[in-house]
Design an enzyme around this catalytic site. Structure first.
Site, mmCIF file in Angstrom:
data_model
loop_
_atom_site.group_PDB
_atom_site.id
_atom_site.type_symbol
_atom_site.label_atom_id
_atom_site.label_comp_id
_atom_site.label_asym_id
_atom_site.label_seq_id
_atom_site.Cartn_x
_atom_site.Cartn_y
_atom_site.Cartn_z
ATOM 1 N N GLN A 173 6.298 7.954 1.195
ATOM 2 C CA GLN A 173 5.229 7.777 0.193
ATOM 3 C C GLN A 173 5.155 6.303 -0.221
ATOM 4 O O GLN A 173 4.888 5.980 -1.380
ATOM 5 C CB GLN A 173 5.489 8.654 -1.036
ATOM 6 C CG GLN A 173 5.011 10.085 -0.909
ATOM 7 C CD GLN A 173 3.485 10.198 -0.899
ATOM 8 O OE1 GLN A 173 2.753 9.360 -1.400
ATOM 9 N NE2 GLN A 173 2.997 11.268 -0.296
ATOM 10 N N SER A 174 5.395 5.407 0.716
ATOM 11 C CA SER A 174 5.537 3.991 0.397
ATOM 12 C C SER A 174 4.273 3.344 -0.187
ATOM 13 O O SER A 174 3.207 3.336 0.439
ATOM 14 C CB SER A 174 5.937 3.245 1.680
ATOM 15 O OG SER A 174 5.815 1.854 1.502
#
Ligand SMILES: *Cc1c(COP(=O)(O)O)cnc(C)c1O
Length: 333
Positions: free
Chosen positions: A76-77
Site C-alpha cells: 500500500q506504498s
C-alpha cells in the site's frame, strides 16, 4: 544551506501550512499546545512527504536522460503512488516492485494506493515476498528494461537516499522561515521515521539552519537502535552532500519505538484512536501505516507529561490518507 546546485522539478508550489490544533490540544488536557505542518497537502495525488523527495530525485533522473522510473515499496506504498503520479505527469514510464511484508496481505483488487497504481498508469507491478533484497529485485527489472531499449532509473524505497533527503532539509528551512514569520516558538518537533529520509533530512535541515529545536522520530517498523543508526547514517551522507559543516550530532537523532504496535502496517488500538481523534477534533485524515502510529506516539507523550506544561509541539503530517480505504474493516470493527 544552498540547494541551488541540485536540479529540482518545482513540484512544491509554495509552503505547506502550519496550523494550531486547538481542539485536539484541549481534548488532551490543554497543557501542551499542538501544531501541525500539513505536508499531507503537498501537490501530487493525495499529497504526502514523497513529493518533496521526488522533486529532487525525478530531476536527477531526467537530468541523466531517464525515460523510465523503477521504484519499490510495501503493497500500500504511498511512495509508489507518488512516484507513479509524478512519472505520469512527466511522461515517464513507471515500474513497481512491491514487497508483501505481511504474508497473504496483497490483494490485486485492493482499494487505497493499490487502486491508484492502476489509475496512474503503472506499467508493471511485481510482488515479492517479505525480506526480499529490494535493490536486487529492482535491478532485475532494470536489466529487462535496458534490454528492451529503455533508459531506466532506480529511485530507492521511500526515495530515501541523500538526494531525496534534501527535500526534508529544505522542508526544515521552510518551516523555520514560517515560524520566524509567525513569531511562533516551537519547543519540539515530532516526525515519522520509516525509510529514514524524512527524519534524516529534517535533522540535517535543523542543524543547517541552527534551529536549536529538538526533533524526535516515531518509528513505524524498526526498533530504536537500528532505526537511529540508519537515520544517522543517511543524515551524515546528506549533510556531506549539502556541505553542512561539521555534519550532524549523533545525539540529535532520537527515535521512539513504542508505537509500532504488532508490526509494520499492522493496526494497533492506539493507531485507531489517533486516527479517530484527529478526524473528529481537527477534521484531519491520518493513515493507518505511518501518521496514525506517529500520532499515537504524540498523544501518548502528551498524556505522559513528557512535554513541559505550556510547551508548543509541532507534528509533521506526512500524508498517506488513501491507505485508509484499504483498512475499512479495522475502523468499523
Ligand atoms: C513514507 C511515509 C512516511 C515515512 O517517511 P520516511 O521518509 O520513509 O521515513 C511517513 N508517512 C507517510 C504517509 C509515508 O508515506
Amino acid at each position: 544551506m544552498n540547494f541551488t546546485k541540485f536540479p529540482r522539478r518545482g513540484y512544491l508550489q509554495g509552503q505547506t501550512p502550519i496550523e494550531p490544533m486547538k481542539n485536539l490540544s484541549k481534548a488532551l488536557g490543554g497543557e501542551v499546545n499542538l501544531f501541525i505542518k500539513r505536508d499531507d497537502l503537498l501537490p501530487g495525488t493525495s499529497g504526502g512527504n514523497k513529493t518533496r523527495k521526488l522533486d529532487f530525485c525525478i530531476a536527477d533522473a531526467m537530468e541523466k536522460g531517464a525515460d523510465t522510473i523503477i521504484t519499490c515499496g510495501a503493497i500500500q506504498s504511498n511512495h509508489c503512488r507518488l512516484t507513479a503520479s509524478w512519472a505520469a505527469k512527466e511522461g515517464l514510464e513507471c515500474h513497481l516492485v512491491l514487497e508483501e511484508r505481511v504474508k497473504g496481505s496483497y490483494k490485486e483488487d485492493a482499494s487505497g494506493n493499490n487502486f491508484l497504481f492502476e489509475l496512474l498508469g503503472v506499467k508493471t507491478k511485481r510482488v515479492v515476498e517479505a525480506g526480499s533484497d529490494m535493490m536486487a529485485e529492482m535491478e532485475k527489472t532494470l536489466a529487462e528494461l535496458k534490454a528492451a531499449g529503455k533508459k531506466p532509473y532506480i529511485v530507492p524505497g521511500g526515495a530515501s537516499n541523500p538526494i531525496g533527503a534534501l527535500g526534508y532539509a529544505a522542508c526544515a528551512e521552510e518551516m523555520m522561515d514560517q515560524l520566524n514569520t509567525m513569531g511562533l516558538a516551537i519547543d519540539h518537533v515530532i516526525v515519522p521515521s520509516g525509510s529514514a529520509g524524512t527524519h534524516a533530512g529534517m535533522v540535517v535541515g535543523m542543524t543547517g539552519t541552527n534551529a536549536g529545536i529538538p526533533v524526535s522520530g516515531v518509528n513505524v517498523s524498526r526498533p530504536k537502535g537500528p532505526q537511529e543508526e540508519s537515520v544517522y547514517a543517511l543524515a551524515e551522507k546528506t549533510a556531506e552532500l549539502l556541505d553542512v559543516k561539521g555534519g550532524v550530532a549523533r545525539e540529535d537523532v532520537v527515535c521512539y519505538d513504542e508505537y509500532v504496535g504488532p508490526g509494520y502496517s499492522v493496526p494497533s488500538d492506539a493507531m485507531v484512536e489517533a486516527v479517530k481523534l484527529f478526524a473528529g477534533e481537527e477534521a484531519i485524515l491520518l493513515d493507518p501505516v505511518y501518521t496514525g502510529k506517529v500520532a499515537a506516539g504524540l498523544i501518548d507523550l502528551v498524556r505522559k507529561g513528557v512535554f513541559a506544561k505550556g510547551s508548543n509541539v509541532l507534528f509533521l503530517h506526512t500524508g498517506g490518507s488513501p491507505a485508509l480505504y484499504a483498512y475499512l474493516d479495522t475502523f468499523r470493527a
